[in-house]
Write an enzyme that holds these catalytic residues in place. Structure first.
Site, short mmCIF file in Angstrom:
data_model
loop_
_atom_site.label_atom_id
_atom_site.label_comp_id
_atom_site.label_asym_id
_atom_site.label_seq_id
_atom_site.Cartn_x
_atom_site.Cartn_y
_atom_site.Cartn_z
CB CYS A 295 -1.06 0.26 1.48
SG CYS A 295 -1.90 -1.61 1.44
NE ARG B 97 4.86 1.83 -0.91
CZ ARG B 97 5.48 2.05 -0.22
NH1 ARG B 97 7.05 2.15 0.06
NH2 ARG B 97 5.20 1.56 1.06
CD1 TRP C 47 0.33 -5.41 -4.08
CD2 TRP C 47 0.53 -6.52 -1.54
NE1 TRP C 47 0.65 -6.89 -3.72
CE2 TRP C 47 1.10 -7.37 -2.74
CE3 TRP C 47 0.43 -6.95 -0.13
CZ2 TRP C 47 1.30 -8.61 -2.15
CZ3 TRP C 47 1.02 -7.99 -0.03
CH2 TRP C 47 1.21 -8.99 -0.80
CG ASN D 253 1.78 0.23 3.39
OD1 ASN D 253 1.64 -0.19 3.83
ND2 ASN D 253 2.99 1.23 3.76
N GLY D 254 0.08 -1.47 6.42
CA GLY D 254 0.45 -1.92 7.50
C GLY D 254 -1.34 -3.41 7.50
CD GLU E 196 18.14 -11.04 -8.87
OE1 GLU E 196 17.71 -12.15 -7.89
OE2 GLU E 196 17.91 -10.11 -9.44
CE LYS F 135 14.31 -9.64 -11.13
NZ LYS F 135 15.59 -9.09 -10.03
CD GLU G 279 10.91 -10.34 -9.80
OE1 GLU G 279 10.50 -10.29 -7.99
OE2 GLU G 279 12.20 -9.98 -9.45
CG HIS H 217 21.43 -35.40 -8.07
ND1 HIS H 217 21.62 -36.69 -7.90
CD2 HIS H 217 22.64 -35.18 -8.02
CE1 HIS H 217 22.84 -36.49 -8.09
NE2 HIS H 217 23.32 -35.66 -7.83
CE LYS I 285 12.20 -1.84 -5.99
NZ LYS I 285 13.29 -2.38 -6.62
C1 G6P Z 1 10.37 -7.33 -2.96
C2 G6P Z 1 10.79 -6.57 -4.02
C3 G6P Z 1 12.20 -6.95 -4.46
C4 G6P Z 1 12.78 -7.13 -3.15
C5 G6P Z 1 12.47 -7.37 -1.92
C6 G6P Z 1 13.27 -7.25 -0.68
O1 G6P Z 1 9.67 -9.25 -3.20
O2 G6P Z 1 9.63 -7.05 -5.22
O3 G6P Z 1 12.79 -7.10 -5.56
O4 G6P Z 1 13.90 -8.45 -4.07
O5 G6P Z 1 11.37 -7.49 -1.91
O6 G6P Z 1 12.88 -6.05 -0.77
P1 G6P Z 1 14.53 -5.65 -0.02
O7 G6P Z 1 13.93 -3.77 -0.04
O8 G6P Z 1 14.42 -5.56 1.44
O9 G6P Z 1 15.21 -5.68 -0.20
#
Ligand code: G6P
Length: 609
Positions: free
Chosen positions: A2, A27, A75, A100-101, A482, A486, A489, A505, A604
Site C-alpha cells: 500500500c 510499490r 495491495w 498501510n500495514g 536471480e 527475474k 516475476e 538428481h 516493491k
Molecule cells: C520484494 C521486491 C523484490 C525485493 C524484495 C526484498 O519482493 O519485489 O524486488 O528483492 O522485496 O526487498 P528489499 O527492499 O528488502 O531488498
C-alpha cells in the site's frame, strides 16, 4: 505494498494526491482511492479497482476538489481488491483513514465496535481504525487526541493518515512498523510512504520514527512520541522529481538495467583509495568492529537474499570467513545459534522490508558483535537501526523487479569481503587486484549491455514457453537463481535455478524440447564440470542458451545458442553475468506483453509479513 499520500494546503490537493499515487505505483497495488474535504467541509471520496489511471479517469468525470485530503493505493491483504475494500475508509461521514500495514487484533476490535453499534462496509482490517477514531471524536476528543488514543489499542504494523470534517486544515498521521515521511512546503504540508511521491511539491522532508504521531497543519507540523513532543529535523533531499522519471526508456526496469554502470561507479565513489578500501565507508567504528569479527550471518529477502548467497562464496572463498545466509522470514522465527564475534548483515534495497527489519531487531538482542545494513534508501528504518551502514547508492529503483539494487549490493558485499578478508585469508596483492577489478566493473557492465539486441532476439523464443531451467555453479548458482527469479516475476514463466551438478538428481527428468535451459558459463575451474552438465541437457534434446566467457571456447551449434561475454576476473564475474539474465527476463516479458514494471500480485517494498 500500500502507498499513502496526504496533504493540507491552500490549493486544491486532488492533483497533488493523484500524482503522488502515480509515483507510488511501483510499490505494487490493486486498487486506489482518495478523499478530500471540500471548501464547505463536505467529505468527497472516489475509489477505483485497478490502476491509478482508472481513478484518474473517474476524477476527470466526477471532479472533486478540496484543500485537505488523503489518498491510497491498496495491495490487498484482508479482503479482495474491490471498490468497497479500497481506501480511504470512512466512519460516519466524519472520519477518513488511509492505512498501510496489518492490524493484527482487527477481529477483536471489530467485534467490540460492532457491539457498540458501528456498521462495517468492508472486509478490511483498516476500517476498525476509522471507527475507533470516530468513537474517540464522539467522546469529545480533538482529532490529534482521537488518533493517539486509537493507535494505542492497535497491534501490528501501520502507517496511517487521518482527516476529519470536524477539523478541516488538519491531518494527523502515525507510524509504527510501516514507512511514512512528512513533506514540508510553504503554507502546505504533506505525508507519504516515500520521498519520491512528494518530489513535485517539496524537497524538504522529516522522517518519522517508530511510534510517532504527527499533527500537520498548513503552516507546520508537530511530532509526538509516547505523549511527549519530539523533534524530527527537516532535511533537504538531493533527489529531484526527474530522478524518478522514465525518460526515453519504455520501462523503468530497462532504464535501471542500463543505469548499472553509473550506479556501480557511484557505489564505489570515495570508498577506494589507490588499491585500498576505505573502511570508514562502513562507519567510523567499522575498523575496530571488523577487527573482532570471526564469522558473518547474512539475512535478506528476495533478490537481496540472492546477493547474500553470492557473498557467501566470496566471504568463505576469498576472505576465509565462515558465512551463513538465510531468508529473513525464517531467521526471525527460529532460535539461531550465534557464534561469538559474528557480524549480522541485513541486505535490503528499501530498508523497510518487514521481515528483514524484524530480523535486524531480533539480531540486536542476540549478542552479535555488531549489525551492518547494506541498503539503498538512506532514511530507511534499517539504516537508522543498524550499527554500521554501507549505502548502495543505486538511486531510486522503481521497477518491482530489482536490477541495479542487486548489482550494487554485490559491489557493497565485495567491499565487505575486502575489509574482512584483509584480516583473514586475503593478502594485500590479491586485495589490490580485486580493487582494480572493481574499478573496471562499470566498463565491463557497459560491454555486456552491448548484447542487448542479441538477447532480445533470443528472448522472443520464450513467448510460447511455460517453463525454463537456469543452471550455474559456484557463485554463479545464486546468479542463476536471480535470473530465474527475474524471469518468473515479470514474464510469469515458471523458472527454477539449479546448481548444474544437481541436474542429474531430478530436474533432468523435465528436460525436453519445450524446456529452455539457460546456463551461465564463466571461465573458471568449474568449467569442465559445467560442460559435462550441458552435454547432459543436449543429450535429452534440451535447448540450451549459454552466456559464456569468450575464453571458454563454448560454441553455438544445433540446439545450443552461445552469447559470448568478454573475459572478466572470476571474483567479479557474478556481477557481470547477472546483467544478460536481467535483459533476457526483460525482453521475454515485453514479448509476452506483461506489466513489466508492476508485475501482478507483487510489491516493491514488502512492508507486511
Ligand atoms: C520484494 C521486491 C523484490 C525485493 C524484495 C526484498 O519482493 O519485489 O524486488 O528483492 O522485496 O526487498 P528489499 O527492499 O528488502 O531488498
Amino acid at each position: 505494498m500500500c502507498g499513502i499520500v496526504g496533504a493540507v494546503a491552500q490549493r486544491d490537493v486532488a492533483p497533488i494526491l493523484l500524482e503522488g499515487l502515480r509515483r507510488l505505483e511501483y510499490r505494487g497495488y490493486d486498487s486506489a482511492g482518495m478523499a478530500v474535504l471540500g471548501p464547505d467541509g463536505a467529505l468527497q471520496r472516489l475509489r477505483a479497482v485497478g490502476k491509478v489511471r482508472s481513478l484518474a479517469d473517474r476524477l476527470a468525470r466526477e471532479p472533486i476538489a478540496g484543500t485537505t485530503g488523503v489518498a491510497h493505493t491498496r495491495w490487498a491483504t484482508h479482503g479482495a481488491p474491490t471498490e468497497n475494500n479500497a481506501h480511504p475508509h470512512v466512519s460516519g461521514e466524519r472520519v477518513v483513514v488511509v492505512h498501510n500495514g496489518i492490524i493484527e487484533n482487527h477481529a477483536e476490535l471489530r467485534a467490540e465496535l460492532e457491539a457498540a453499534g458501528y456498521a462495517f462496509t468492508s472486509d478490511t482490517d483498516t476500517e476498525v481504525i476509522a471507527h475507533l477514531v470516530h468513537r474517540e471524536l464522539s467522546g469529545g476528543s480533538g482529532l490529534l487526541a482521537a488518533v493517539t488514543a486509537a493507535v494505542a489499542v492497535l497491534r501490528g504494523a501501520y502507517a496511517l493518515g487521518v482527516v476529519s470534517v470536524d477539523e478541516p486544515g488538519r491531518l494527523v498521521a502515525a507510524r509504527s512498523g510501516s514507512p511514512l515521511v512528512v513533506g514540508a512546503g510553504i503554507g502546505e504540508h504533506f505525508i507519504a510512504s516515500d520521498v519520491g511521491a512528494l518530489l513535485p511539491v517539496t524537497q524538504r522532508f522529516a522522517f518519522l520514527e517508530e511510534g510517532d504521531v504527527v499533527d500537520l497543519g498548513r503552516d507546520g507540523f508537530r511530532v509526538y512520541n509516547d505523549g511527549a513532543a519530539v523533534e524530527r529535523p527537516v532535511r533537504t533531499t538531493e533527489l529531484t522529481a526527474d530522478a524518478v522519471e522514465r525518460g526515453e526508456y519504455r520501462h523503468y526496469m530497462l532504464k535501471e538495467i542500463f543505469e548499472q554502470p553509473a550506479a556501480v561507479a557511484e557505489t564505489l565513489e570515495g570508498r577506494l583509495v589507490d588499491d585500498r578500501l576505505l573502511e570508514e565507508s562502513f562507519g567510523t567504528t567499522a575498523p575496530d568492529i571488523f577487527d573482532g569479527v570471526r564469522s558473518v550471518h547474512i539475512i535478506a529477502c528476495g533478490t537481496s537474499f540472492h546477493a547474500g548467497q553470492v557473498a557467501r562464496y566470496w566471504l568463505e572463498g576469498l576472505a576465509g570467513v565462515p558465512c551463513h545466509v538465510e531468508v529473513a522470514s525464517e531467521f526471525r522465527y527460529r532460535r539461531p545459534v550465534v557464534p561469538a564475534d559474528a557480524l549480522f548483515v541485513a541486505i535490503s534495497q528499501s530498508g523497510e522490508t518487514a521481515d528483514t527489519l524484524a530480523a535486524l531487531r531480533e539480531a540486536r538482542t542476540l549478542g552479535y558483535r555488531a549489525t551492518l545494513a547494506i541498503c539503498n534508501v538512506p532514511e530507511s528504518s534499517l539504516v537508522r537501526e543498524a550499527d554500521l551502514v554501507l549505502m548502495t547508492r543505486a538511486g531510486p529503483e522503481i521497477g518491482v523487479a530489482s536490477t541495479k539494487a542487486f548489482t550494487t549490493q554485490l559491489v557493497a558485499l565485495m567491499l565487505l569481503t575486502l575489509a574482512l578478508g584483509r584480516r583473514h585469508a586475503l593478502d594485500a596483492t590479491s586485495a589490490a587486484h580485486l580493487v582494480r577489478e572493481l574499478r573496471e566493473l562499470p566498463g565491463r557492465i557497459e560491454e555486456v549491455l552491448g548484447l542487448n539486441d542479441e538477447i532480445r532476439a533470443i528472448a522472443e523464443r520464450f513467448t510460447d514457453k511455460h517453463h525454463a531451467l537456469f543452471l550455474g555453479r559456484g557463485a554463479h548458482y545464486p546468479v542463476a537463481m536471480e535470473g530465474a527469479l527475474k524471469l518468473k516475476e515479470i514474464s510469469y514463466i515458471h523458472a527454477e535455478a539449479y546448481p548444474a551438478g544437481e541436474l542429474k538428481h531430478g530436474p533432468l527428468a523435465l528436460v525436453d524440447a519445450d524446456m529452455p535451459v539457460v546456463a551461465v558459463a564463466p571461465n573458471n575451474e568449474l568449467l569442465e564440470k559445467l560442460r559435462s552438465n550441458l552435454q547432459e541437457v543436449r543429450a535429452r534434446g534440451g535447448e540450451l542458451i549459454v552466456f559464456a566467457d569468450e575464453h571458454t571456447g563454448i560454441q553455438s551449434g544445433p540446439g545450443v545458442e552461445v552469447l559470448p561475454v568478454a573475459p572478466v576476473h572470476d571474483a567479479i564475474s557474478p556481477i557481470v553475468f547477472t546483467v544478460p539474465l536481467q535483459l533476457l527476463a526483460y525482453h521475454a516479458a515485453v514479448f509476452k506483453g506483461t506489466d513489466v514494471d508492476q508485475p501482478r500480485n507483487l510489491a516493491k517494498a514488502v512492508t507486511v509479513e
